[in-house]
Design a protein around this motif. Structure first.
Motif, PDB file in Angstrom:
ATOM      1  N   PHE A 150       0.788  -1.269   0.119  1.00  0.00           N
ATOM      2  CA  PHE A 150       0.049   0.088   0.038  1.00  0.00           C
ATOM      3  C   PHE A 150       0.758   1.213  -0.278  1.00  0.00           C
ATOM      4  O   PHE A 150       0.389   2.188   0.008  1.00  0.00           O
ATOM      5  CB  PHE A 150      -0.890  -0.062   1.269  1.00  0.00           C
ATOM      6  CG  PHE A 150      -1.982  -1.361   1.067  1.00  0.00           C
ATOM      7  CD1 PHE A 150      -2.895  -1.211   0.250  1.00  0.00           C
ATOM      8  CD2 PHE A 150      -1.577  -2.234   2.026  1.00  0.00           C
ATOM      9  CE1 PHE A 150      -3.858  -2.145   0.103  1.00  0.00           C
ATOM     10  CE2 PHE A 150      -2.749  -3.368   2.067  1.00  0.00           C
ATOM     11  CZ  PHE A 150      -3.577  -3.492   1.152  1.00  0.00           C
ATOM     12  N   THR A 151       1.998   1.157   0.118  1.00  0.00           N
ATOM     13  CA  THR A 151       3.184   2.185   0.066  1.00  0.00           C
ATOM     14  C   THR A 151       3.121   3.198   1.124  1.00  0.00           C
ATOM     15  O   THR A 151       4.019   3.857   1.458  1.00  0.00           O
ATOM     16  CB  THR A 151       2.902   2.913  -1.414  1.00  0.00           C
ATOM     17  OG1 THR A 151       1.666   3.792  -1.581  1.00  0.00           O
ATOM     18  CG2 THR A 151       3.234   1.824  -2.637  1.00  0.00           C
ATOM     19  N   SER A 152       1.994   3.886   1.690  1.00  0.00           N
ATOM     20  CA  SER A 152       1.909   4.839   2.816  1.00  0.00           C
ATOM     21  C   SER A 152       0.710   4.688   3.459  1.00  0.00           C
ATOM     22  O   SER A 152      -0.462   4.093   3.039  1.00  0.00           O
ATOM     23  CB  SER A 152       2.181   6.114   2.141  1.00  0.00           C
ATOM     24  OG  SER A 152       0.626   6.299   1.602  1.00  0.00           O
ATOM     25  N   LYS A 153       0.495   5.122   4.997  1.00  0.00           N
ATOM     26  CA  LYS A 153      -0.555   5.255   5.631  1.00  0.00           C
ATOM     27  C   LYS A 153      -1.680   5.969   4.753  1.00  0.00           C
ATOM     28  O   LYS A 153      -2.652   5.522   4.968  1.00  0.00           O
ATOM     29  CB  LYS A 153      -0.239   6.020   7.135  1.00  0.00           C
ATOM     30  CG  LYS A 153      -1.557   5.631   7.754  1.00  0.00           C
ATOM     31  CD  LYS A 153      -1.315   5.892   9.368  1.00  0.00           C
ATOM     32  CE  LYS A 153      -1.061   7.412   9.426  1.00  0.00           C
ATOM     33  NZ  LYS A 153      -0.743   7.920  10.997  1.00  0.00           N
ATOM     34  N   GLN A 154      -1.321   6.957   4.326  1.00  0.00           N
ATOM     35  CA  GLN A 154      -2.322   7.860   3.456  1.00  0.00           C
ATOM     36  C   GLN A 154      -3.120   7.130   2.500  1.00  0.00           C
ATOM     37  O   GLN A 154      -4.364   7.185   2.161  1.00  0.00           O
ATOM     38  CB  GLN A 154      -1.915   9.331   2.753  1.00  0.00           C
ATOM     39  CG  GLN A 154      -2.988   9.930   2.260  1.00  0.00           C
ATOM     40  CD  GLN A 154      -2.462  11.191   1.689  1.00  0.00           C
ATOM     41  OE1 GLN A 154      -1.444  11.314   1.471  1.00  0.00           O
ATOM     42  NE2 GLN A 154      -3.239  12.272   1.202  1.00  0.00           N
ATOM     43  N   ASN A 155      -2.233   6.469   1.698  1.00  0.00           N
ATOM     44  CA  ASN A 155      -2.720   5.523   0.397  1.00  0.00           C
ATOM     45  C   ASN A 155      -3.556   4.508   0.946  1.00  0.00           C
ATOM     46  O   ASN A 155      -4.714   4.159   0.526  1.00  0.00           O
ATOM     47  CB  ASN A 155      -1.568   5.031  -0.354  1.00  0.00           C
ATOM     48  CG  ASN A 155      -2.079   4.600  -1.577  1.00  0.00           C
ATOM     49  OD1 ASN A 155      -2.864   5.054  -2.415  1.00  0.00           O
ATOM     50  ND2 ASN A 155      -1.539   3.318  -2.054  1.00  0.00           N
ATOM     51  N   LEU A 156      -3.218   3.880   2.135  1.00  0.00           N
ATOM     52  CA  LEU A 156      -3.892   2.882   2.567  1.00  0.00           C
ATOM     53  C   LEU A 156      -5.194   3.164   3.058  1.00  0.00           C
ATOM     54  O   LEU A 156      -6.073   2.598   2.718  1.00  0.00           O
ATOM     55  CB  LEU A 156      -3.032   2.159   3.805  1.00  0.00           C
ATOM     56  CG  LEU A 156      -4.001   1.045   4.651  1.00  0.00           C
ATOM     57  CD1 LEU A 156      -4.284   0.014   3.724  1.00  0.00           C
ATOM     58  CD2 LEU A 156      -2.933   0.696   6.016  1.00  0.00           C
ATOM     59  N   LEU A 157      -5.429   4.332   3.657  1.00  0.00           N
ATOM     60  CA  LEU A 157      -6.682   4.771   4.160  1.00  0.00           C
ATOM     61  C   LEU A 157      -7.479   5.270   2.994  1.00  0.00           C
ATOM     62  O   LEU A 157      -8.616   5.103   2.898  1.00  0.00           O
ATOM     63  CB  LEU A 157      -6.424   6.280   5.149  1.00  0.00           C
ATOM     64  CG  LEU A 157      -7.712   6.721   5.433  1.00  0.00           C
ATOM     65  CD1 LEU A 157      -8.591   6.041   6.406  1.00  0.00           C
ATOM     66  CD2 LEU A 157      -7.413   8.230   6.215  1.00  0.00           C
ATOM     67  N   ARG A 158      -6.915   5.776   2.057  1.00  0.00           N
ATOM     68  CA  ARG A 158      -7.630   5.955   0.637  1.00  0.00           C
ATOM     69  C   ARG A 158      -8.409   4.894  -0.024  1.00  0.00           C
ATOM     70  O   ARG A 158      -9.223   4.964  -0.146  1.00  0.00           O
ATOM     71  CB  ARG A 158      -6.613   7.001  -0.429  1.00  0.00           C
ATOM     72  CG  ARG A 158      -7.446   7.169  -1.710  1.00  0.00           C
ATOM     73  CD  ARG A 158      -6.653   7.864  -2.606  1.00  0.00           C
ATOM     74  NE  ARG A 158      -6.529   9.057  -2.439  1.00  0.00           N
ATOM     75  CZ  ARG A 158      -5.245   9.734  -1.864  1.00  0.00           C
ATOM     76  NH1 ARG A 158      -4.049   8.969  -1.874  1.00  0.00           N
ATOM     77  NH2 ARG A 158      -4.984  11.013  -1.446  1.00  0.00           N
ATOM     78  N   LEU A 159      -7.474   3.883   0.047  1.00  0.00           N
ATOM     79  CA  LEU A 159      -8.134   2.753  -0.319  1.00  0.00           C
ATOM     80  C   LEU A 159      -9.091   2.230   0.566  1.00  0.00           C
ATOM     81  O   LEU A 159      -9.881   1.484  -0.280  1.00  0.00           O
ATOM     82  CB  LEU A 159      -7.043   1.699  -0.763  1.00  0.00           C
ATOM     83  CG  LEU A 159      -5.741   2.024  -1.924  1.00  0.00           C
ATOM     84  CD1 LEU A 159      -4.634   1.255  -2.142  1.00  0.00           C
ATOM     85  CD2 LEU A 159      -6.650   2.242  -3.493  1.00  0.00           C
ATOM     86  N   ALA A 160      -8.553   2.043   1.873  1.00  0.00           N
ATOM     87  CA  ALA A 160      -9.749   1.542   2.434  1.00  0.00           C
ATOM     88  C   ALA A 160     -11.049   2.455   2.306  1.00  0.00           C
ATOM     89  O   ALA A 160     -12.347   1.864   2.549  1.00  0.00           O
ATOM     90  CB  ALA A 160      -9.203   1.546   3.765  1.00  0.00           C
TER      91      ALA A 160
END
Length: 182
Positions: free
Chosen positions: A42-52
């Motif tokens: 997921f590369t980053s916490k922000q990207n993970l949150l966005r995808l979630a």
């Protein structure tokens, strides 16, 4: 580990700890994977949150289409959507709403749900123009409509003993219309 499991974990950890305090290690632990795997996928916490947010809330399809002549039916569609959302993800919704003001990362992630609110605004404006709803800023109408759902979710987050049943969308719309018709 399926993405949905990781998405559920990130949303739960953020609901409990907030975005800034939620560590990728805590998210990885909750998802049952190691932190390195989390970053690789997921590369980053922000990207993970966005995808979630995108993946999780996509399951709450809000099909507004073109608003019709039945204000109660259109509002019921909106209330049913938000009732399901707040019942299952109310904690993270409230947390992200609060943190978006202070975190550019969270604000950027919430841009997609904001587009959904613009569609809701269009439905409200349509019924205001038809004379079926009191004319006021559409977001005022929206918050008056979903406010009871949000408060129920907030009460459950604050008071673990809260035993309220889930909101009845038809009753919410009926009560709302009693006070918001011209």
């Amino acid at each position: 580990m399926p993405d949905e499991t990781v998405f559920a974990a990130v949303l739960e950890v953020i609901a409990e700890q907030g975005y800034e305090r939620a560590t990728t290690r805590a998210i990885a632990d909750a998802a049952g994977i190691n932190e390195a795997t989390l970053f690789r996928r997921f590369t980053s916490k922000q990207n993970l949150l966005r995808l979630a947010v995108r993946g999780n809330f996509a399951g709450f399809a809000l099909d507004l289409g073109a608003p019709g002549d039945d204000v109660a039916a259109d509002l019921l569609t909106i209330v049913s959507y938000y009732a399901r959302l707040y019942e299952t993800r109310g904690g993270v919704v409230l947390t992200l709403m609060r943190e978006a003001k202070f975190s550019p990362e969270v604000a950027a992630v919430l841009a997609e749900p904001e587009a959904l609110l613009e569609k809701v605004d269009e439905v409200i404006l349509h019924h205001q123009r038809r004379g079926a709803l009191v004319v006021e800023p559409p977001r005022h109408t929206f918050f008056a409509l979903v406010g009871p759902l949000m408060m129920r979710s907030l009460a459950r987050r604050v008071d673990q003993r809260a035993t309220q049943k889930p909101a009845d969308p038809e009753a919410v719309v009926r009560r709302f219309l009693d006070g918001h018709r011209p």
